[in-house]
Write a protein that holds these residues in place. Structure first.
Motif, PDB file in Angstrom:
ATOM      1  N   ALA A  98       0.831  -1.203   0.000  1.00  0.00           N
ATOM      2  CA  ALA A  98       0.000   0.000   0.000  1.00  0.00           C
ATOM      3  C   ALA A  98       0.870   1.261   0.000  1.00  0.00           C
ATOM      4  CB  ALA A  98      -0.934   0.001   1.209  1.00  0.00           C
ATOM      5  N   SER A 104      -4.543   3.017  -0.925  1.00  0.00           N
ATOM      6  CA  SER A 104      -5.249   1.776  -0.637  1.00  0.00           C
ATOM      7  C   SER A 104      -6.742   2.073  -0.580  1.00  0.00           C
ATOM      8  CB  SER A 104      -4.754   1.156   0.673  1.00  0.00           C
ATOM      9  OG  SER A 104      -5.223  -0.168   0.822  1.00  0.00           O
ATOM     10  N   TYR A 136      -2.529   3.428   4.528  1.00  0.00           N
ATOM     11  CA  TYR A 136      -1.755   2.195   4.696  1.00  0.00           C
ATOM     12  C   TYR A 136      -1.924   1.750   6.138  1.00  0.00           C
ATOM     13  CZ  TYR A 136       2.218   4.723   6.912  1.00  0.00           C
ATOM     14  OH  TYR A 136       3.017   5.465   7.743  1.00  0.00           O
ATOM     15  N   HIS A 157      -4.890  -3.174   5.605  1.00  0.00           N
ATOM     16  CA  HIS A 157      -4.100  -2.684   4.464  1.00  0.00           C
ATOM     17  C   HIS A 157      -2.833  -3.508   4.281  1.00  0.00           C
ATOM     18  CE1 HIS A 157      -6.777   0.709   3.884  1.00  0.00           C
ATOM     19  NE2 HIS A 157      -6.605   1.077   5.134  1.00  0.00           N
TER      20      HIS A 157
END
Length: 317
Positions: A98, A104, A136, A157
């Motif tokens: 990510a 993300s 993230y 994530h």
């Protein structure tokens, strides 16, 4: 860039992430086992895997019900936490996918008004998923969010590749799909949930899923809009917490709707997507009732969202 995948979404990378592959490989030699005191040893043996329930999704390959044998193993009592993942990152300087992609997927109700004004993309067909720059594991809802008050929540994530990197560092591995279902059932046979066939017990919620009008309004009857601490709710018969609801959990297997082996099955030798199990805080009977123990879905190994995590396993005996 993305396509619909149940109540999580898929990242479609433009090219293989070579730097990520090298980073994962470099961690394979770190074999000191971590957090073994937070695992439970299971004897394995024969159990009934899958379901033929009418609530199931035939195309997902939930059935047929079949006898499966697995060897003894140990599995985490709960999903890997933000605190544990932070320990891994601080020791290895690992950078998640990510972070490398720079974005993300975040559920729309979790994004602040300030961040929402910067969002340029949502997912076609599932517009409640926002593509959030700077989201993230350490900033799960975007750049203005933090995990400071969520160290005991499951890390999110994390892609399958990220999970493998953590497992390598911890001296562990991801559970196979068969191991995951055996553990999630907690010794019960043929039940819909880890605790039985009824969603509520004495009117009380047993897991963290959606209540209300998905995806617009959540009544919070179970107490949570997003993730819950990993030891929330009652553990199952094997002492595992939150095996359904809360976050999807990666398994080691490549996804296939067909099941060939019934002895220590590990899934196909190749594939495009990896198995995820358990559902998440976004699951709701009106859209995705995959918080049943036999339910399954899939995602690409580089995908990350705000509702995907994992737990680890090890061989024993």
């Amino acid at each position: 860039m993305e396509k619909k995948s149940c109540c999580s979404v898929t990242r479609v990378a433009s090219e293989p992430n070579r730097e990520m592959a090298e980073q994962v490989f470099s961690l394979k030699e770190k074999r000191n086992r971590r957090h073994m005191d937070q695992m439970v040893n299971l004897p394995g043996g024969e159990f009934l895997m899958g379901t033929e329930d009418q609530e199931g999704f035939l195309a997902d390959g939930e059935g047929p019900v079949r006898k499966v044998f697995i060897k003894p193993f140990a599995i985490d009592r709960y999903a890997v936490t933000n605190k544990q993942f932070q320990e891994f990152v601080e020791e290895t300087n690992y950078v998640t996918e990510a972070e490398r992609f720079g974005w993300s997927f975040v559920f729309h109700l979790l994004v602040s008004d300030d961040v929402k004004r910067t969002v340029k993309n949502s997912v076609s067909g599932t517009p409640w998923w926002f593509v959030v720059d700077g989201a993230y594991w350490k900033q799960p809802e975007g750049p203005d969010s933090t995990i400071e008050a969520k160290l005991d929540h499951p890390v999110v994530h994390v892609s399958w590749n990220d999970a493998i990197a953590y497992c390598n560092w911890a001296g562990k591995r991801l559970p196979t799909e068969a191991e995951w279902e055996y553990a999630a059932r907690g010794g019960l046979e043929g039940k819909k949930y880890p605790w039985g066939d009824e969603l509520l017990i004495d009117g009380k919620h047993q897991c963290n899923i959606w209540q209300g009008n998905f995806p617009i309004e959540n009544s919070l009857d179970d107490g949570y809009l997003s993730t819950a601490p990993v030891q929330s709710f009652q553990e199952n018969g094997f002492g595992l917490y939150n095996v359904v609801g809360n976050v999807w959990e990666w398994c080691s297997d490549w996804f296939s709707p067909y099941h060939a082996s019934v002895v220590n099955p590990t899934g196909p030798s190749t594939g495009e997507t990896k198995v995820m199990r358990g559902g998440s805080y976004l699951c709701h009977e009106s859209y995705c009732n995959r918080y049943r123990v036999a339910a399954r879905t899939q995602n690409t190994p580089d995908s990350s969202t705000g509702n995907i995590g994992f737990r680890c396993a090890v061989d024993i005996g």
